[in-house]
Design a protein around this motif. Structure first.
Motif, mmCIF file in Angstrom:
data_model
loop_
_atom_site.group_PDB
_atom_site.id
_atom_site.type_symbol
_atom_site.label_atom_id
_atom_site.label_comp_id
_atom_site.label_asym_id
_atom_site.label_seq_id
_atom_site.Cartn_x
_atom_site.Cartn_y
_atom_site.Cartn_z
ATOM 1 N N ALA A 1 0.866 -1.184 0.000
ATOM 2 C CA ALA A 1 0.000 0.000 0.000
ATOM 3 C C ALA A 1 0.900 1.230 0.000
ATOM 4 O O ALA A 1 1.915 1.268 0.704
ATOM 5 C CB ALA A 1 -0.906 0.013 1.231
ATOM 6 N N ARG A 2 0.556 2.203 -0.828
ATOM 7 C CA ARG A 2 1.372 3.418 -0.902
ATOM 8 C C ARG A 2 0.988 4.434 0.161
ATOM 9 O O ARG A 2 1.763 5.350 0.455
ATOM 10 C CB ARG A 2 1.261 4.045 -2.279
ATOM 11 N N ALA A 3 -0.204 4.297 0.714
ATOM 12 C CA ALA A 3 -0.669 5.238 1.727
ATOM 13 C C ALA A 3 -1.717 4.568 2.604
ATOM 14 O O ALA A 3 -2.379 3.622 2.186
ATOM 15 C CB ALA A 3 -1.262 6.477 1.070
ATOM 16 N N ILE A 4 -1.838 5.089 3.797
ATOM 17 C CA ILE A 4 -2.868 4.650 4.733
ATOM 18 C C ILE A 4 -3.860 5.799 4.839
ATOM 19 O O ILE A 4 -3.473 6.951 5.020
ATOM 20 C CB ILE A 4 -2.270 4.367 6.133
ATOM 21 N N GLY A 5 -5.139 5.490 4.733
ATOM 22 C CA GLY A 5 -6.149 6.530 4.810
ATOM 23 C C GLY A 5 -7.284 6.151 5.727
ATOM 24 O O GLY A 5 -7.475 4.981 6.069
ATOM 25 N N VAL A 6 -8.023 7.176 6.135
ATOM 26 C CA VAL A 6 -9.207 6.994 6.960
ATOM 27 C C VAL A 6 -10.348 7.790 6.325
ATOM 28 O O VAL A 6 -10.125 8.611 5.435
ATOM 29 C CB VAL A 6 -8.961 7.440 8.421
ATOM 30 N N SER A 7 -11.553 7.533 6.782
ATOM 31 C CA SER A 7 -12.705 8.221 6.222
ATOM 32 C C SER A 7 -13.591 8.753 7.341
ATOM 33 O O SER A 7 -13.941 8.009 8.269
ATOM 34 C CB SER A 7 -13.504 7.262 5.335
ATOM 35 N N HIS A 8 -13.922 10.021 7.246
ATOM 36 C CA HIS A 8 -14.799 10.698 8.212
ATOM 37 C C HIS A 8 -14.279 10.619 9.638
ATOM 38 O O HIS A 8 -15.056 10.460 10.580
ATOM 39 C CB HIS A 8 -16.216 10.130 8.153
ATOM 40 N N PHE A 9 -12.987 10.726 9.821
ATOM 41 C CA PHE A 9 -12.430 10.706 11.162
ATOM 42 C C PHE A 9 -12.434 12.125 11.716
ATOM 43 O O PHE A 9 -11.854 13.033 11.137
ATOM 44 C CB PHE A 9 -10.996 10.161 11.160
ATOM 45 N N CYS A 10 -13.109 12.299 12.852
ATOM 46 C CA CYS A 10 -13.053 13.599 13.527
ATOM 47 C C CYS A 10 -11.816 13.592 14.425
ATOM 48 O O CYS A 10 -11.045 12.625 14.457
ATOM 49 C CB CYS A 10 -14.336 13.879 14.297
ATOM 50 N N ARG A 11 -11.622 14.656 15.142
ATOM 51 C CA ARG A 11 -10.390 14.839 15.903
ATOM 52 C C ARG A 11 -10.118 13.690 16.874
ATOM 53 O O ARG A 11 -9.008 13.155 16.916
ATOM 54 C CB ARG A 11 -10.441 16.171 16.645
ATOM 55 N N HIS A 12 -11.114 13.300 17.656
ATOM 56 C CA HIS A 12 -10.831 12.249 18.650
ATOM 57 C C HIS A 12 -10.555 10.900 18.000
ATOM 58 O O HIS A 12 -9.762 10.107 18.509
ATOM 59 C CB HIS A 12 -11.937 12.165 19.721
ATOM 60 N N HIS A 13 -11.168 10.623 16.843
ATOM 61 C CA HIS A 13 -10.843 9.385 16.130
ATOM 62 C C HIS A 13 -9.407 9.424 15.611
ATOM 63 O O HIS A 13 -8.673 8.443 15.717
ATOM 64 C CB HIS A 13 -11.794 9.168 14.946
ATOM 65 N N LEU A 14 -9.028 10.563 15.049
ATOM 66 C CA LEU A 14 -7.668 10.698 14.531
ATOM 67 C C LEU A 14 -6.655 10.608 15.670
ATOM 68 O O LEU A 14 -5.615 9.952 15.531
ATOM 69 C CB LEU A 14 -7.518 12.015 13.774
ATOM 70 N N ASP A 15 -6.961 11.222 16.802
ATOM 71 C CA ASP A 15 -6.075 11.133 17.966
ATOM 72 C C ASP A 15 -5.878 9.681 18.395
ATOM 73 O O ASP A 15 -4.757 9.270 18.713
ATOM 74 C CB ASP A 15 -6.631 11.936 19.143
ATOM 75 N N ASP A 16 -6.956 8.905 18.398
ATOM 76 C CA ASP A 16 -6.850 7.489 18.777
ATOM 77 C C ASP A 16 -5.876 6.753 17.857
ATOM 78 O O ASP A 16 -5.029 5.989 18.317
ATOM 79 C CB ASP A 16 -8.216 6.808 18.718
ATOM 80 N N VAL A 17 -6.002 7.000 16.558
ATOM 81 C CA VAL A 17 -5.128 6.331 15.590
ATOM 82 C C VAL A 17 -3.689 6.808 15.759
ATOM 83 O O VAL A 17 -2.746 5.999 15.743
ATOM 84 C CB VAL A 17 -5.612 6.579 14.144
ATOM 85 N N LEU A 18 -3.503 8.103 15.942
ATOM 86 C CA LEU A 18 -2.150 8.649 16.077
ATOM 87 C C LEU A 18 -1.463 8.141 17.339
ATOM 88 O O LEU A 18 -0.256 7.901 17.338
ATOM 89 C CB LEU A 18 -2.197 10.182 16.061
ATOM 90 N N GLN A 19 -2.223 7.970 18.409
ATOM 91 C CA GLN A 19 -1.646 7.500 19.666
ATOM 92 C C GLN A 19 -1.390 5.996 19.662
ATOM 93 O O GLN A 19 -0.405 5.528 20.214
ATOM 94 C CB GLN A 19 -2.547 7.875 20.842
ATOM 95 N N ALA A 20 -2.274 5.232 19.032
ATOM 96 C CA ALA A 20 -2.164 3.774 19.064
ATOM 97 C C ALA A 20 -1.350 3.200 17.909
ATOM 98 O O ALA A 20 -0.725 2.158 18.053
ATOM 99 C CB ALA A 20 -3.557 3.147 19.056
ATOM 100 N N GLY A 21 -1.376 3.891 16.798
ATOM 101 C CA GLY A 21 -0.738 3.352 15.604
ATOM 102 C C GLY A 21 0.724 3.705 15.495
ATOM 103 O O GLY A 21 1.216 4.629 16.136
ATOM 104 N N TYR B 1 -12.995 18.707 11.622
ATOM 105 C CA TYR B 1 -11.755 19.316 12.112
ATOM 106 C C TYR B 1 -10.672 19.399 11.043
ATOM 107 O O TYR B 1 -9.557 18.915 11.208
ATOM 108 C CB TYR B 1 -11.244 18.566 13.336
ATOM 109 N N ARG B 2 -11.012 20.035 9.971
ATOM 110 C CA ARG B 2 -10.088 20.183 8.836
ATOM 111 C C ARG B 2 -8.736 20.750 9.263
ATOM 112 O O ARG B 2 -7.687 20.221 8.893
ATOM 113 C CB ARG B 2 -10.733 21.084 7.785
ATOM 114 N N GLU B 3 -8.748 21.830 10.033
ATOM 115 C CA GLU B 3 -7.481 22.449 10.449
ATOM 116 C C GLU B 3 -6.626 21.486 11.258
ATOM 117 O O GLU B 3 -5.406 21.479 11.148
ATOM 118 C CB GLU B 3 -7.730 23.739 11.243
ATOM 119 N N TYR B 4 -7.274 20.680 12.082
ATOM 120 C CA TYR B 4 -6.534 19.719 12.898
ATOM 121 C C TYR B 4 -5.844 18.682 12.009
ATOM 122 O O TYR B 4 -4.690 18.327 12.249
ATOM 123 C CB TYR B 4 -7.461 19.039 13.898
ATOM 124 N N ASP B 5 -6.548 18.192 10.986
ATOM 125 C CA ASP B 5 -5.924 17.256 10.046
ATOM 126 C C ASP B 5 -4.652 17.862 9.464
ATOM 127 O O ASP B 5 -3.602 17.219 9.436
ATOM 128 C CB ASP B 5 -6.873 16.908 8.900
#
Length: 142
Positions: free
Chosen positions: A7-27, A52-56
């Motif tokens: 895979a050339r990239a890992i992506g997510v769909s419709h992740f808001c800030r707390h979902h993205l934080d979970d992935v960033l902390q666990a992954g 949370y566009r700016e947060y992304d």
């Protein structure tokens, strides 16, 4: 898959800030892209409506729009509605091109869906012109 080169990239769909934080902390590999529904009229809706566009962006995750022409449910407002059509006339473009250009001009990649060859050509013809600040504001606040 990513580390194995499958895979050339890992992506997510419709992740808001707390979902993205979970992935960033666990992954161990941060997602490179977050695909969200975003379109004309959502620009002034606040962080909850924009996932949370700016947060992304702060986290280095590309914010990408899918369904960029969906508009209010059950309508074609962002394709042939009066505001996008009127703005389009000033640039000799379609309402759909205006809606797509509004996003691209903000640095947001879009994924418009079509099966029409003519629409595909129109969708690709959004890079050679620019919306005025006044038109951008009108579309943001639609």
């Amino acid at each position: 898959f990513y580390r194995a080169g499958k895979a050339r990239a890992i992506g997510v769909s419709h992740f808001c800030r707390h979902h993205l934080d979970d992935v960033l902390q666990a992954g161990t590999i941060a997602p490179m892209i977050n695909q969200v529904e975003f379109h004309v009229g959502m620009g002034s809706a606040g962080p909850l409506a924009t996932d949370y566009r700016e947060y992304d962006v702060e986290q280095g995750v590309l914010y990408q729009s899918f369904s960029p022409l969906c508009g209010p449910c059950g309508t074609t407002e962002l394709i042939d509605g009066p505001i996008v059509t009127e703005i389009g006339k000033r640039y000799n473009k379609t309402g759909a091109q205006v809606s797509l250009r509004w996003q691209v001009q903000q640095g947001i990649p879009v994924i418009p869906k079509t099966t029409s060859v003519e629409h595909m050509k129109q969708n690709a013809d959004i890079f050679s012109w620019t919306l005025s600040d006044e038109d951008m504001d009108a579309l943001t606040n639609l």
